[in-house]
Design a protein around this motif. Sequence first.
Motif, PDB file in Angstrom:
ATOM      1  N   ALA A 142       0.830  -1.202   0.000  1.00  0.00           N
ATOM      2  CA  ALA A 142       0.000   0.000   0.000  1.00  0.00           C
ATOM      3  C   ALA A 142       0.866   1.255   0.000  1.00  0.00           C
ATOM      4  O   ALA A 142       0.636   2.198  -0.777  1.00  0.00           O
ATOM      5  CB  ALA A 142      -0.928  -0.004   1.218  1.00  0.00           C
ATOM      6  N   GLY A 143       1.870   1.280   0.875  1.00  0.00           N
ATOM      7  CA  GLY A 143       2.761   2.433   0.941  1.00  0.00           C
ATOM      8  C   GLY A 143       3.535   2.633  -0.345  1.00  0.00           C
ATOM      9  O   GLY A 143       3.663   3.760  -0.847  1.00  0.00           O
ATOM     10  N   SER A 148       4.776   5.651  -5.207  1.00  0.00           N
ATOM     11  CA  SER A 148       5.141   5.613  -6.626  1.00  0.00           C
ATOM     12  C   SER A 148       4.189   6.441  -7.479  1.00  0.00           C
ATOM     13  O   SER A 148       4.623   7.134  -8.405  1.00  0.00           O
ATOM     14  CB  SER A 148       5.135   4.156  -7.119  1.00  0.00           C
ATOM     15  N   SER A 149       2.893   6.379  -7.183  1.00  0.00           N
ATOM     16  CA  SER A 149       1.915   7.070  -8.030  1.00  0.00           C
ATOM     17  C   SER A 149       1.793   8.555  -7.699  1.00  0.00           C
ATOM     18  O   SER A 149       1.339   9.342  -8.538  1.00  0.00           O
ATOM     19  CB  SER A 149       0.545   6.400  -7.925  1.00  0.00           C
ATOM     20  N   LEU A 384       8.355   8.837   0.020  1.00  0.00           N
ATOM     21  CA  LEU A 384       8.589   7.689   0.901  1.00  0.00           C
ATOM     22  C   LEU A 384       8.361   8.059   2.358  1.00  0.00           C
ATOM     23  O   LEU A 384       7.738   7.306   3.110  1.00  0.00           O
ATOM     24  CB  LEU A 384      10.019   7.169   0.725  1.00  0.00           C
ATOM     25  N   TYR A 385       8.860   9.224   2.748  1.00  0.00           N
ATOM     26  CA  TYR A 385       8.755   9.629   4.149  1.00  0.00           C
ATOM     27  C   TYR A 385       7.322  10.002   4.511  1.00  0.00           C
ATOM     28  O   TYR A 385       6.885   9.780   5.641  1.00  0.00           O
ATOM     29  CB  TYR A 385       9.721  10.777   4.424  1.00  0.00           C
ATOM     30  N   VAL A 386       6.578  10.531   3.523  1.00  0.00           N
ATOM     31  CA  VAL A 386       5.171  10.852   3.763  1.00  0.00           C
ATOM     32  C   VAL A 386       4.376   9.574   4.020  1.00  0.00           C
ATOM     33  O   VAL A 386       3.623   9.473   4.994  1.00  0.00           O
ATOM     34  CB  VAL A 386       4.569  11.623   2.568  1.00  0.00           C
ATOM     35  N   VAL A 387       4.565   8.548   3.179  1.00  0.00           N
ATOM     36  CA  VAL A 387       3.776   7.324   3.335  1.00  0.00           C
ATOM     37  C   VAL A 387       4.303   6.462   4.478  1.00  0.00           C
ATOM     38  O   VAL A 387       3.536   5.681   5.058  1.00  0.00           O
ATOM     39  CB  VAL A 387       3.724   6.501   2.028  1.00  0.00           C
ATOM     40  N   ALA A 391       1.396   5.005   6.617  1.00  0.00           N
ATOM     41  CA  ALA A 391       1.148   3.563   6.641  1.00  0.00           C
ATOM     42  C   ALA A 391       1.886   2.850   7.768  1.00  0.00           C
ATOM     43  O   ALA A 391       1.724   1.647   7.944  1.00  0.00           O
ATOM     44  CB  ALA A 391       1.548   2.953   5.296  1.00  0.00           C
ATOM     45  N   LYS A 392       2.712   3.592   8.528  1.00  0.00           N
ATOM     46  CA  LYS A 392       3.498   3.005   9.624  1.00  0.00           C
ATOM     47  C   LYS A 392       4.380   1.860   9.112  1.00  0.00           C
ATOM     48  O   LYS A 392       4.382   0.746   9.628  1.00  0.00           O
ATOM     49  CB  LYS A 392       2.583   2.491  10.748  1.00  0.00           C
TER      50      LYS A 392
END
Length: 431
Positions: A142-143, A148-149, A384-387, A391-392
Amino acid sequence: MERGKKRMTSVLFLSMIVLLIVGVPISFVLCGSSIIAILSSGEINSAIVIQRMFSGSGSFTLLAIPFFVLAGNLMSSGGISRRLVNLCNSLFGHISGGLAMVAIITCAFFAAISGSSAATAAAVGTIIIPEMLKHKYDKNFAGATVASSAELGVIIPPSIGLIQYGVATGTSISDLFMAGFIPGIFICIILCFVAHFLCRSQGFEPSSKASGAEKLQAFKDAILALLMPFIILGGIYSGLFTPTEAAVIAVFYGFIVGVFVYKEIKLSDIPKILTDSAVTMATVLLIMSASTIFGWLLTKLQIPQAVAQGFLGISENKYIFLLLVNILLLLIGMFCEAGAAMVILAPLLAPVAQALGIDLIHFGIIMMSNLAIGMMTPPVGVNLYVVCDTAKVKIEGMFPYLVKYFAALVAGILVITYVPQLSLLLVNLFQ
């Protein structure tokens, strides 16, 4: 004289590398290395730094950036992203990997509103990742899907990165916006195929199929969100207003919809929205103004000419040049924020591309598509850092999925690079 130029060039790049290594923010890297190089020469009045920085932030076109940032934050806070997710879920959620495709398609829609990759990752990820987890999707998948999108935020117009490229190279912002549509949709389709096949192999659970009434209701709820890009981009391409004026209209539209129609923005929320937007705007514009003095110094030291000769010394074949540029940008995108890389590299690479007969609009899309991938690759990948927070998850957990998305995106970029019609079709059609 030549010895002095060589010394300044050495000081400029050595100080830049040192400042990057110690973790200095990119705006201060650009400005600081320029000041150090100027002081080392003893021949240039240091007052030029202030003059150039002010002139670099004084462009009317740059006014579009803060307004698009504010519009994106208003849309995110006003419930538009949630309604886009609901609409996409009603249409595609029942397909194998449907929620992953919903995440990708929603990112594409939100990209046509915010112009920012990080804003897209935050707005969409906060809503879709918990929904994917409810349906027993792997949290790392999910992350990785959202990270990526969300890069579509800087390819599909309005795009802050394309505005920066247009200012740096003197290319039409409207034409760049138009050129970004088909490549952005093309990348979106590629990501959907990858997500679909990954989900089939992993056996992730799709949502239940929505009824016709549910689809109609989701469409009604999202109609104002869907109208947003048509109003903004339609106005630009019809000549009713400039990209800068369109950004202002986007702010008013987002405010009215969020406060008075959806009623999800309270007046008490406005100060936080304005503060968050101001911080983002200040960061981008500081980079732009710092890059002006850096770019001026590069020109004075004739570094663009040296870069051109270096590339042409390897090969004068434009296809080989484009391959080398792709490799260079993919590597730089891993270590440098996309906006900063754009304002540094566009003035260096665009003249070489133009000399080889490459359309500057097409070249801008190539640059933006490559640098966008850097937003989902470590160590600098902001998405990456946002998700990771949403998403933990940890980056190493997402890595197996990120590699597959990365390979698909690189393949897509090669198609965009060597099939210029993808970028230029709409531009040529409406000229």
